[in-house]
Design a protein around this motif. Sequence first.
Motif, PDB file in Angstrom:
ATOM      1  N   ARG A   1     -19.108 -47.489  -2.060  1.00 31.63           N
ATOM      2  CA  ARG A   1     -17.976 -47.094  -2.899  1.00 31.63           C
ATOM      3  C   ARG A   1     -17.604 -48.292  -3.768  1.00 31.63           C
ATOM      4  O   ARG A   1     -18.146 -49.381  -3.594  1.00 31.63           O
ATOM      5  CB  ARG A   1     -16.765 -46.703  -2.029  1.00 31.63           C
ATOM      6  CG  ARG A   1     -17.018 -45.568  -1.064  1.00 31.63           C
ATOM      7  CD  ARG A   1     -17.311 -44.275  -1.810  1.00 31.63           C
ATOM      8  NE  ARG A   1     -16.182 -43.818  -2.597  1.00 31.63           N
ATOM      9  CZ  ARG A   1     -15.390 -42.795  -2.272  1.00 31.63           C
ATOM     10  NH1 ARG A   1     -15.612 -42.116  -1.168  1.00 31.63           N
ATOM     11  NH2 ARG A   1     -14.392 -42.442  -3.059  1.00 31.63           N
TER      12      ARG A   1
ATOM     13  N   ARG B   1     -14.281 -50.721  -5.324  1.00 31.91           N
ATOM     14  CA  ARG B   1     -12.865 -51.064  -5.114  1.00 31.91           C
ATOM     15  C   ARG B   1     -12.405 -52.003  -6.229  1.00 31.91           C
ATOM     16  O   ARG B   1     -13.226 -52.650  -6.884  1.00 31.91           O
ATOM     17  CB  ARG B   1     -12.656 -51.754  -3.764  1.00 31.91           C
ATOM     18  CG  ARG B   1     -13.396 -53.073  -3.645  1.00 31.91           C
ATOM     19  CD  ARG B   1     -12.965 -53.875  -2.453  1.00 31.91           C
ATOM     20  NE  ARG B   1     -11.572 -54.306  -2.577  1.00 31.91           N
ATOM     21  CZ  ARG B   1     -11.055 -55.369  -1.949  1.00 31.91           C
ATOM     22  NH1 ARG B   1     -11.818 -56.095  -1.149  1.00 31.91           N
ATOM     23  NH2 ARG B   1      -9.792 -55.696  -2.117  1.00 31.91           N
TER      24      ARG B   1
ATOM     25  N   ASP C   1     -16.873 -47.443 -11.547  1.00 33.80           N
ATOM     26  CA  ASP C   1     -17.023 -46.828 -10.224  1.00 33.80           C
ATOM     27  C   ASP C   1     -18.409 -46.198 -10.076  1.00 33.80           C
ATOM     28  O   ASP C   1     -19.089 -46.386  -9.058  1.00 33.80           O
ATOM     29  CB  ASP C   1     -15.914 -45.779 -10.049  1.00 33.80           C
ATOM     30  CG  ASP C   1     -16.021 -45.008  -8.753  1.00 33.80           C
ATOM     31  OD1 ASP C   1     -16.065 -45.660  -7.683  1.00 33.80           O
ATOM     32  OD2 ASP C   1     -16.084 -43.762  -8.791  1.00 33.80           O
TER      33      ASP C   1
ATOM     34  N   ARG D   1     -21.260 -47.476  -7.480  1.00 30.22           N
ATOM     35  CA  ARG D   1     -21.683 -46.588  -6.386  1.00 30.22           C
ATOM     36  C   ARG D   1     -23.190 -46.338  -6.389  1.00 30.22           C
ATOM     37  O   ARG D   1     -23.792 -46.213  -5.338  1.00 30.22           O
ATOM     38  CB  ARG D   1     -20.907 -45.270  -6.448  1.00 30.22           C
ATOM     39  CG  ARG D   1     -19.552 -45.403  -5.766  1.00 30.22           C
ATOM     40  CD  ARG D   1     -18.897 -44.092  -5.470  1.00 30.22           C
ATOM     41  NE  ARG D   1     -18.347 -43.490  -6.671  1.00 30.22           N
ATOM     42  CZ  ARG D   1     -18.674 -42.290  -7.121  1.00 30.22           C
ATOM     43  NH1 ARG D   1     -19.540 -41.550  -6.476  1.00 30.22           N
ATOM     44  NH2 ARG D   1     -18.126 -41.825  -8.222  1.00 30.22           N
TER      45      ARG D   1
ATOM     46  N   THR E   1     -17.939 -51.734  -2.000  1.00 33.19           N
ATOM     47  CA  THR E   1     -17.385 -51.816  -0.649  1.00 33.19           C
ATOM     48  C   THR E   1     -18.013 -50.683   0.160  1.00 33.19           C
ATOM     49  O   THR E   1     -18.504 -49.709  -0.414  1.00 33.19           O
ATOM     50  CB  THR E   1     -15.840 -51.685  -0.672  1.00 33.19           C
ATOM     51  OG1 THR E   1     -15.342 -51.859   0.648  1.00 33.19           O
ATOM     52  CG2 THR E   1     -15.382 -50.333  -1.199  1.00 33.19           C
TER      53      THR E   1
ATOM     54  N   ASP F   1     -17.808 -47.468   2.645  1.00 29.34           N
ATOM     55  CA  ASP F   1     -16.818 -46.402   2.772  1.00 29.34           C
ATOM     56  C   ASP F   1     -16.302 -46.334   4.210  1.00 29.34           C
ATOM     57  O   ASP F   1     -16.623 -45.419   4.963  1.00 29.34           O
ATOM     58  CB  ASP F   1     -17.448 -45.062   2.362  1.00 29.34           C
ATOM     59  CG  ASP F   1     -16.373 -44.015   2.118  1.00 29.34           C
ATOM     60  OD1 ASP F   1     -15.178 -44.359   2.181  1.00 29.34           O
ATOM     61  OD2 ASP F   1     -16.737 -42.863   1.865  1.00 29.34           O
ATOM     62  N   THR F   2     -15.498 -47.335   4.577  1.00 31.93           N
ATOM     63  CA  THR F   2     -14.995 -47.373   5.950  1.00 31.93           C
ATOM     64  C   THR F   2     -13.475 -47.236   5.990  1.00 31.93           C
ATOM     65  O   THR F   2     -12.826 -47.666   6.932  1.00 31.93           O
ATOM     66  CB  THR F   2     -15.406 -48.701   6.636  1.00 31.93           C
ATOM     67  OG1 THR F   2     -15.021 -49.784   5.773  1.00 31.93           O
ATOM     68  CG2 THR F   2     -16.899 -48.763   6.874  1.00 31.93           C
TER      69      THR F   2
ATOM     70  N   ARG G   1     -10.446 -48.847  -1.879  1.00 34.10           N
ATOM     71  CA  ARG G   1     -11.525 -48.211  -2.637  1.00 34.10           C
ATOM     72  C   ARG G   1     -10.959 -47.302  -3.737  1.00 34.10           C
ATOM     73  O   ARG G   1      -9.817 -46.865  -3.648  1.00 34.10           O
ATOM     74  CB  ARG G   1     -12.454 -47.398  -1.729  1.00 34.10           C
ATOM     75  CG  ARG G   1     -11.808 -46.197  -1.075  1.00 34.10           C
ATOM     76  CD  ARG G   1     -12.563 -45.831   0.197  1.00 34.10           C
ATOM     77  NE  ARG G   1     -12.046 -44.624   0.821  1.00 34.10           N
ATOM     78  CZ  ARG G   1     -10.943 -44.561   1.567  1.00 34.10           C
ATOM     79  NH1 ARG G   1     -10.176 -45.618   1.717  1.00 34.10           N
ATOM     80  NH2 ARG G   1     -10.583 -43.425   2.132  1.00 34.10           N
TER      81      ARG G   1
ATOM     82  N   ARG H   1     -10.900 -43.828  -4.842  1.00 36.41           N
ATOM     83  CA  ARG H   1     -11.217 -42.551  -4.181  1.00 36.41           C
ATOM     84  C   ARG H   1     -11.702 -41.506  -5.161  1.00 36.41           C
ATOM     85  O   ARG H   1     -12.628 -40.767  -4.859  1.00 36.41           O
ATOM     86  CB  ARG H   1     -10.015 -42.042  -3.380  1.00 36.41           C
ATOM     87  CG  ARG H   1      -9.942 -42.763  -2.040  1.00 36.41           C
ATOM     88  CD  ARG H   1      -8.931 -42.212  -1.091  1.00 36.41           C
ATOM     89  NE  ARG H   1      -9.095 -40.799  -0.764  1.00 36.41           N
ATOM     90  CZ  ARG H   1      -8.419 -40.206   0.217  1.00 36.41           C
ATOM     91  NH1 ARG H   1      -7.569 -40.900   0.960  1.00 36.41           N
ATOM     92  NH2 ARG H   1      -8.578 -38.935   0.469  1.00 36.41           N
ATOM     93  N   SER H   2     -11.068 -41.421  -6.322  1.00 33.13           N
ATOM     94  CA  SER H   2     -11.581 -40.473  -7.326  1.00 33.13           C
ATOM     95  C   SER H   2     -10.965 -40.773  -8.687  1.00 33.13           C
ATOM     96  O   SER H   2      -9.878 -41.333  -8.769  1.00 33.13           O
ATOM     97  CB  SER H   2     -11.270 -39.019  -6.920  1.00 33.13           C
ATOM     98  OG  SER H   2      -9.876 -38.799  -6.880  1.00 33.13           O
TER      99      SER H   2
ATOM    100  N   ASN I   1      -8.517 -34.739  -3.218  1.00 34.61           N
ATOM    101  CA  ASN I   1      -8.444 -35.631  -2.062  1.00 34.61           C
ATOM    102  C   ASN I   1      -7.688 -35.005  -0.880  1.00 34.61           C
ATOM    103  O   ASN I   1      -7.377 -35.702   0.093  1.00 34.61           O
ATOM    104  CB  ASN I   1      -7.781 -36.950  -2.469  1.00 34.61           C
ATOM    105  CG  ASN I   1      -8.657 -37.746  -3.420  1.00 34.61           C
ATOM    106  OD1 ASN I   1      -9.643 -38.352  -3.004  1.00 34.61           O
ATOM    107  ND2 ASN I   1      -8.345 -37.722  -4.702  1.00 34.61           N
TER     108      ASN I   1
END
Length: 336
Positions: free
Chosen positions: A3, A5, A124, A128, A172, A174-175, A179, A181-182, A250
């Motif tokens: 992802r 961030r 982003d 990714r 980063t 995805d934990t 980040r 997200r969208s 989300n």
Amino acid sequence: MLRSRISGIGMYVPEEVVRNEDLASLMDTSDEWIVQRTGIRERRFAPAGVCTSEIAVPAAQAALADAGISSADVDLVLFATLSPDFHFPGTGCTFQARMGMPGVPVMDIRNQCTGFLYALATADAFVRIGTYRTVLVVGAEIHSHAMDFSTTGRDVAVLFGDGAGAAVVTPTLDTGGPRVRSVHLHADGRHADALRLRVWDISRKPYLQHEGQVGVVPPEERWPEMNGREVFRHAVEGMTAALHEMLEANALTAADIDLFVPHQANMRISELVARRVGIPPDKVVHSIVDYGNTTAASIPMGLCLAREQGRLRPGMRVALAAFGSGFTWGSALVVW
Ligand code: UT7
């Protein structure tokens, strides 16, 4: 899964503070009108001789320092502006030269007030898929050199200010930590004439010709033109819809949003959007009061100011939204 961030932010504004009273000495307006209709009290103007790429440098340097990296680590620059140094080459190039980063790819994002969100979406996506690891996203504007400060131009001239903001976007895992997200983007070019600057109209041959005189641009095409009411209405509708889209994507509700950093078009627009979406007033950032509308710079500047005020903290769900000329609009959800 990889992802992206936001790992660093920075901003810069020119020193000269221009208060509403200062504008009232140039045109028929008043502090009362400007505060009531827009929320703006003051803005910054860059001196003659200074260009957009120049004010972007200290903002970018601050973002790099904040991320704990140097310009040597950057492998892509995305530069969002509607007030480019020149018509061409793009301001990404002139900025990159000022930063001393030869060879690093640059891309200009021309999506006006939504420029930062378009740049964030691009950063982003590249991060990714692993094409680039460290993307420097910049939004910078010098409006004050291209506005009509007579009463004819007052509807536009009181709104805009100069400034720059930047963000570093890095990978980063995805934990569940910080980040992007969208990001949700939209445009509708049918409304291009509601807010535009026509000075470069390539349909004219030669392009600066008017009434047989080469080099003359008719007055109404020298300055930005805006249908304020139409922009206002669409801004409220567009940003509200884009935020609903983000919440739905989300599986969140407005109550899950910790901070809302809208593009700063007009404080009334930000307040109305927040009310319609259900975000309480104390979660809304209003940097417009001190800086006016800084278009592509307004969201990264808003993030910087919110953090400075202690309102932006790790783990927060931050909603972003923007609307501008084009029309272009969008939203994003970022975990800080
Ligand atoms: O990022 C996107 C960029 N742009 C925007 O978001 C702008 C969106 N639109 C707005 O923010 C608002 O439409 C404005 C702030 C531009 C204007 O506010 P409004 O409440 O929509 O005013 P209005 O355009 O309906 O104008 C009301 C009156 C007019 O006078 P009359 O015709 O009623 O006599 C204007 O001529 O206010 C006048 N006016 C001003 N008066 C004093 C317009 N600009 C000014 C001014 N000072 N600066």
